[in-house]
Write a protein that holds these residues in place. Structure first.
Motif, PDB file in Angstrom:
ATOM      1  N   GLY A 180       0.810  -1.220   0.000  1.00 19.35           N
ATOM      2  CA  GLY A 180       0.000   0.000   0.000  1.00 19.35           C
ATOM      3  C   GLY A 180       0.836   1.259   0.000  1.00 19.35           C
ATOM      4  O   GLY A 180       0.409   2.292  -0.509  1.00 19.35           O
ATOM      5  N   TYR A 181       2.032   1.181   0.538  1.00 23.94           N
ATOM      6  CA  TYR A 181       2.916   2.349   0.582  1.00 23.94           C
ATOM      7  C   TYR A 181       3.675   2.540  -0.725  1.00 23.94           C
ATOM      8  O   TYR A 181       3.874   3.659  -1.166  1.00 23.94           O
ATOM      9  CB  TYR A 181       3.903   2.239   1.743  1.00 23.94           C
ATOM     10  N   PHE A 182       4.131   1.456  -1.341  1.00 27.20           N
ATOM     11  CA  PHE A 182       4.968   1.679  -2.517  1.00 27.20           C
ATOM     12  C   PHE A 182       4.241   1.552  -3.844  1.00 27.20           C
ATOM     13  O   PHE A 182       4.799   1.915  -4.873  1.00 27.20           O
ATOM     14  CB  PHE A 182       6.253   0.845  -2.484  1.00 27.20           C
ATOM     15  N   GLN A 183       3.005   1.103  -3.851  1.00 25.54           N
ATOM     16  CA  GLN A 183       2.252   1.088  -5.110  1.00 25.54           C
ATOM     17  C   GLN A 183       1.673   2.477  -5.342  1.00 25.54           C
ATOM     18  O   GLN A 183       0.731   2.888  -4.682  1.00 25.54           O
ATOM     19  CB  GLN A 183       1.153   0.030  -5.065  1.00 25.54           C
ATOM     20  N   ILE A 184       2.281   3.174  -6.279  1.00 24.69           N
ATOM     21  CA  ILE A 184       1.898   4.555  -6.572  1.00 24.69           C
ATOM     22  C   ILE A 184       1.685   4.686  -8.079  1.00 24.69           C
ATOM     23  O   ILE A 184       2.499   4.243  -8.870  1.00 24.69           O
ATOM     24  CB  ILE A 184       3.013   5.536  -6.131  1.00 24.69           C
ATOM     25  N   ARG A 185       0.581   5.312  -8.437  1.00 29.14           N
ATOM     26  CA  ARG A 185       0.310   5.623  -9.850  1.00 29.14           C
ATOM     27  C   ARG A 185       0.284   7.145  -9.987  1.00 29.14           C
ATOM     28  O   ARG A 185      -0.074   7.846  -9.042  1.00 29.14           O
ATOM     29  CB  ARG A 185      -1.047   5.042 -10.257  1.00 29.14           C
ATOM     30  N   ALA A 186       0.647   7.631 -11.132  1.00 34.51           N
ATOM     31  CA  ALA A 186       0.629   9.080 -11.367  1.00 34.51           C
ATOM     32  C   ALA A 186      -0.766   9.641 -11.106  1.00 34.51           C
ATOM     33  O   ALA A 186      -0.904  10.774 -10.634  1.00 34.51           O
ATOM     34  CB  ALA A 186       1.088   9.390 -12.785  1.00 34.51           C
ATOM     35  N   THR A 187      -1.794   8.855 -11.356  1.00 36.55           N
ATOM     36  CA  THR A 187      -3.167   9.322 -11.130  1.00 36.55           C
ATOM     37  C   THR A 187      -3.497   9.458  -9.644  1.00 36.55           C
ATOM     38  O   THR A 187      -4.510  10.056  -9.289  1.00 36.55           O
ATOM     39  CB  THR A 187      -4.188   8.377 -11.800  1.00 36.55           C
ATOM     40  N   ASP A 188      -2.652   8.910  -8.767  1.00 37.43           N
ATOM     41  CA  ASP A 188      -2.852   9.059  -7.315  1.00 37.43           C
ATOM     42  C   ASP A 188      -2.433  10.440  -6.822  1.00 37.43           C
ATOM     43  O   ASP A 188      -2.792  10.838  -5.705  1.00 37.43           O
ATOM     44  CB  ASP A 188      -2.018   8.027  -6.536  1.00 37.43           C
ATOM     45  N   ALA A 189      -1.635  11.154  -7.611  1.00 40.64           N
ATOM     46  CA  ALA A 189      -1.091  12.448  -7.171  1.00 40.64           C
ATOM     47  C   ALA A 189      -2.211  13.455  -6.923  1.00 40.64           C
ATOM     48  O   ALA A 189      -3.170  13.543  -7.691  1.00 40.64           O
ATOM     49  CB  ALA A 189      -0.115  12.993  -8.205  1.00 40.64           C
ATOM     50  N   VAL A 190      -2.062  14.197  -5.841  1.00 36.86           N
ATOM     51  CA  VAL A 190      -3.029  15.241  -5.526  1.00 36.86           C
ATOM     52  C   VAL A 190      -2.863  16.366  -6.528  1.00 36.86           C
ATOM     53  O   VAL A 190      -1.799  16.545  -7.109  1.00 36.86           O
ATOM     54  CB  VAL A 190      -2.842  15.771  -4.083  1.00 36.86           C
ATOM     55  N   THR A 191      -3.925  17.118  -6.711  1.00 36.34           N
ATOM     56  CA  THR A 191      -3.821  18.282  -7.582  1.00 36.34           C
ATOM     57  C   THR A 191      -3.619  19.490  -6.690  1.00 36.34           C
ATOM     58  O   THR A 191      -4.357  19.685  -5.732  1.00 36.34           O
ATOM     59  CB  THR A 191      -5.086  18.447  -8.448  1.00 36.34           C
TER      60      THR A 191
END
Length: 168
Positions: A125-136
């Motif tokens: 859960g900590y290292f699975q990151i997608r660009a779409t997860d980024a806050v705006t």
């Protein structure tokens, strides 16, 4: 799994110190209070840079923003407040074993990390990151989320320094 280039890493065999990591953990510390301007220092055990290193220097030397990568290699960062991370993070080290259950490398001598609520593994859960997860954007809501959310917030490379400049 996507791997991202980071420069000035001790694990590299190259002169420029580049390594491809699938994830990498650092600590960013805010130093200064009152009338003293805040400085942000990066603590990276794997870096060949100064220890600790000013955030602006670390970003320039480690992420090499001028180096153009493919869009699918866009770096994003999960920012989690240390007290939250220490309460909720857990790893039973399953990521250190092959498909047959054999150790890929000798595990650390200390016991596996169990979260305060008894969770034994949530590293994914900590290292699975997608660009779409980024806050705006940035701001109070994003800052508050870092101080309250178990997984913190995800920011893009372009937001990283700005985010830390807004931490009270």
């Amino acid at each position: 799994m996507v791997q991202i280039p980071l420069w000035r890493q001790k694990a590299s065999n190259r002169a420029d110190g580049v390594v491809l990591w699938d994830y990498h953990v650092i600590c960013v510390q805010k130093k200064g209070s009152g009338d003293t301007p805040a400085t942000h220092l990066v603590w990276d055990l794997d870096s060949s840079l100064a220890f600790p290193c000013p955030l602006a220097t670390y970003v320039l030397e480690t992420f090499c923003p001028s180096f153009q990568t493919f869009s699918e290699l866009r770096r994003c960062f999960r920012i989690v407040h240390a007290p939250i991370f220490l309460r909720f993070f857990a790893s039973d080290r399953r990521h250190m074993k092959d498909s047959n259950g054999n150790w890929l490398r000798q595990p650390p001598l200390y016991q596996p990390i169990v979260a305060q609520d008894g969770t034994v593994h949530n590293l994914d859960g900590y290292f699975q990151i997608r660009a779409t997860d980024a806050v705006t954007g940035t701001g109070v809501d994003v800052t508050n989320a870092v101080f309250t959310e178990k997984l913190g917030v995800v920011v893009t490379e372009n937001q990283l320094e700005e985010f830390f400049s807004q931490i009270p």
